[in-house]
Scaffold this motif. Structure first.
Motif, PDB file in Angstrom:
ATOM      1  N   ALA A  94       0.740  -1.066   0.043  1.00 21.97           N
ATOM      2  CA  ALA A  94       0.053  -0.046   0.046  1.00 21.97           C
ATOM      3  C   ALA A  94       0.841   1.194   0.051  1.00 21.97           C
ATOM      4  O   ALA A  94       0.777   2.240  -0.663  1.00 21.97           O
ATOM      5  N   GLY A  95       2.095   1.190   0.807  1.00 21.76           N
ATOM      6  CA  GLY A  95       2.887   2.376   0.670  1.00 21.76           C
ATOM      7  C   GLY A  95       3.591   2.782  -0.489  1.00 21.76           C
ATOM      8  O   GLY A  95       3.445   3.652  -1.107  1.00 21.76           O
ATOM      9  N   ALA A  96       3.921   1.344  -1.128  1.00 22.82           N
ATOM     10  CA  ALA A  96       4.503   1.391  -2.680  1.00 22.82           C
ATOM     11  C   ALA A  96       3.852   2.227  -3.592  1.00 22.82           C
ATOM     12  O   ALA A  96       3.823   3.152  -4.434  1.00 22.82           O
ATOM     13  N   ARG A  97       2.347   1.713  -3.607  1.00 23.93           N
ATOM     14  CA  ARG A  97       1.303   2.238  -4.384  1.00 23.93           C
ATOM     15  C   ARG A  97       1.338   3.596  -3.955  1.00 23.93           C
ATOM     16  O   ARG A  97       0.944   4.332  -5.304  1.00 23.93           O
ATOM     17  N   ARG A  98       1.055   4.042  -3.108  1.00 21.85           N
ATOM     18  CA  ARG A  98       0.794   5.517  -2.673  1.00 21.85           C
ATOM     19  C   ARG A  98       1.946   6.260  -3.500  1.00 21.85           C
ATOM     20  O   ARG A  98       1.829   7.540  -4.081  1.00 21.85           O
ATOM     21  N   VAL A  99       3.205   5.964  -3.274  1.00 25.46           N
ATOM     22  CA  VAL A  99       4.557   6.782  -3.847  1.00 25.46           C
ATOM     23  C   VAL A  99       4.218   6.500  -5.541  1.00 25.46           C
ATOM     24  O   VAL A  99       4.456   7.912  -6.168  1.00 25.46           O
ATOM     25  N   ALA A 100       3.933   5.282  -5.987  1.00 26.27           N
ATOM     26  CA  ALA A 100       3.632   4.856  -7.379  1.00 26.27           C
ATOM     27  C   ALA A 100       2.639   6.066  -7.773  1.00 26.27           C
ATOM     28  O   ALA A 100       2.773   7.092  -8.762  1.00 26.27           O
ATOM     29  N   GLU A 140      11.469  -1.994 -15.066  1.00 28.22           N
ATOM     30  CA  GLU A 140      12.610  -1.314 -14.875  1.00 28.22           C
ATOM     31  C   GLU A 140      13.350  -1.712 -13.475  1.00 28.22           C
ATOM     32  O   GLU A 140      14.519  -1.118 -13.561  1.00 28.22           O
ATOM     33  N   ALA A 141      12.588  -1.983 -12.667  1.00 27.45           N
ATOM     34  CA  ALA A 141      13.210  -2.319 -11.166  1.00 27.45           C
ATOM     35  C   ALA A 141      12.226  -3.311 -10.590  1.00 27.45           C
ATOM     36  O   ALA A 141      11.115  -3.210 -11.095  1.00 27.45           O
ATOM     37  N   ILE A 142      12.729  -4.197  -9.754  1.00 27.71           N
ATOM     38  CA  ILE A 142      11.774  -4.895  -8.989  1.00 27.71           C
ATOM     39  C   ILE A 142      12.066  -5.006  -7.717  1.00 27.71           C
ATOM     40  O   ILE A 142      12.887  -4.601  -6.902  1.00 27.71           O
ATOM     41  N   ILE A 143      10.899  -4.662  -6.662  1.00 25.96           N
ATOM     42  CA  ILE A 143      10.814  -4.816  -5.413  1.00 25.96           C
ATOM     43  C   ILE A 143      10.420  -5.846  -4.768  1.00 25.96           C
ATOM     44  O   ILE A 143       9.275  -6.561  -5.112  1.00 25.96           O
ATOM     45  N   ALA A 144      11.338  -6.568  -3.757  1.00 29.94           N
ATOM     46  CA  ALA A 144      10.800  -7.732  -2.979  1.00 29.94           C
ATOM     47  C   ALA A 144      10.406  -7.250  -1.701  1.00 29.94           C
ATOM     48  O   ALA A 144      11.221  -6.763  -0.794  1.00 29.94           O
ATOM     49  N   PHE A 145       9.240  -7.595  -1.491  1.00 32.52           N
ATOM     50  CA  PHE A 145       8.574  -7.381  -0.042  1.00 32.52           C
ATOM     51  C   PHE A 145       8.231  -8.459   0.516  1.00 32.52           C
ATOM     52  O   PHE A 145       7.727  -9.631  -0.032  1.00 32.52           O
ATOM     53  N   GLY A 146       8.791  -8.446   1.825  1.00 28.80           N
ATOM     54  CA  GLY A 146       8.175  -9.639   2.668  1.00 28.80           C
ATOM     55  C   GLY A 146       8.615  -9.195   4.293  1.00 28.80           C
ATOM     56  O   GLY A 146       9.036  -8.149   4.515  1.00 28.80           O
ATOM     57  N   GLU A 152       9.630   3.967   1.076  1.00 27.90           N
ATOM     58  CA  GLU A 152      10.707   4.003   1.074  1.00 27.90           C
ATOM     59  C   GLU A 152      11.473   3.165  -0.106  1.00 27.90           C
ATOM     60  O   GLU A 152      12.340   3.408  -0.861  1.00 27.90           O
ATOM     61  N   ALA A 153      10.979   1.677  -0.082  1.00 29.50           N
ATOM     62  CA  ALA A 153      11.457   0.887  -1.203  1.00 29.50           C
ATOM     63  C   ALA A 153      10.866   1.575  -2.735  1.00 29.50           C
ATOM     64  O   ALA A 153      11.640   1.295  -3.746  1.00 29.50           O
ATOM     65  N   MET A 154       9.727   1.985  -2.735  1.00 29.28           N
ATOM     66  CA  MET A 154       9.237   2.475  -3.958  1.00 29.28           C
ATOM     67  C   MET A 154      10.083   3.733  -4.284  1.00 29.28           C
ATOM     68  O   MET A 154      10.647   3.960  -5.628  1.00 29.28           O
ATOM     69  N   ILE A 155      10.352   4.528  -3.365  1.00 30.54           N
ATOM     70  CA  ILE A 155      11.256   5.611  -3.738  1.00 30.54           C
ATOM     71  C   ILE A 155      12.627   5.338  -4.147  1.00 30.54           C
ATOM     72  O   ILE A 155      13.219   5.674  -4.956  1.00 30.54           O
ATOM     73  N   ALA A 156      13.155   4.164  -3.537  1.00 35.78           N
ATOM     74  CA  ALA A 156      14.513   3.607  -3.776  1.00 35.78           C
ATOM     75  C   ALA A 156      14.489   3.127  -5.284  1.00 35.78           C
ATOM     76  O   ALA A 156      15.378   3.382  -5.893  1.00 35.78           O
ATOM     77  N   ALA A 157      13.395   2.382  -5.615  1.00 34.13           N
ATOM     78  CA  ALA A 157      13.364   1.889  -6.930  1.00 34.13           C
ATOM     79  C   ALA A 157      13.319   3.071  -7.828  1.00 34.13           C
ATOM     80  O   ALA A 157      14.092   2.901  -9.045  1.00 34.13           O
TER      81      ALA A 157
END
Length: 165
Positions: free
Chosen positions: A41-47, A85-91, A150-155
């Motif tokens: 959900a956090g990654a989606r917000r940044v996206a 263009e990037a992959i985020i691994a969430f766990g 933070e993960a989406m920003i990093a990606a």
């Protein structure tokens, strides 16, 4: 303990909204699904704020399987309409009473490292390694920021860096 708020540029998304719809794949675990859902959900917000596209959202049973799935996403890119263009691994791995925690954390960390050294796109380490579930919520909107955002920003920053070379 270091907090993301202590690094002012880390969370700065200035300039990330002028990218041309960068594509990020998310590979996430089914294990600890409430925590992982909050990360996503956090990654989606940044996206949404930056115009990034989540090109794929793939689930695997646990964190140990993340490196294989990330590699499989990349290897299947030719059959995908929008290659990431990037992959985020969430766990999320929470310490228990056996050495299992150490084995899983070491394996997934080394697996993601190997992918970053071998794939031509960045793989972002979005795996929370925790002593307790409460620590997860401190890192998902609590005192330690939001690790999904933070993960989406990093990606996005890694995509932008790679495109600038």
């Amino acid at each position: 303990m270091a907090q993301s708020s202590e690094s002012s540029t880390l969370l700065d998304i200035t300039g990330l909204d002028d990218m041309d719809n960068p594509r990020v794949a998310i590979v996430a675990t089914e294990w600890n699904d409430k925590i992982v859902a909050a990360q996503i959900a956090g990654a989606r917000r940044v996206a949404g704020e930056t115009g990034a596209v989540i090109s794929h959202e793939i689930y695997v049973p646990g964190s140990f399987e993340l490196p294989f799935a990330c590699k499989a996403v990349w290897e299947s890119r030719e059959s995908l309409t929008e290659a990431p263009e990037a992959i985020i691994a969430f766990g999320a791995v929470i310490r228990g009473g056996t050495p299992h925690f150490e084995y899983v954390c070491k394996a997934v960390t080394e697996g993601i490292l190997q992918l970053n050294l071998s794939l031509p796109i960045p793989v972002i380490f979005g795996v929370l390694t925790l002593d307790t579930e409460a620590q997860a919520w401190e890192r998902l909107g609590g005192s330690h920021g939001h690790k999904g955002e933070e993960a989406m920003i990093a990606a996005l920053k890694m995509i932008k860096m790679k495109n600038s070379l």
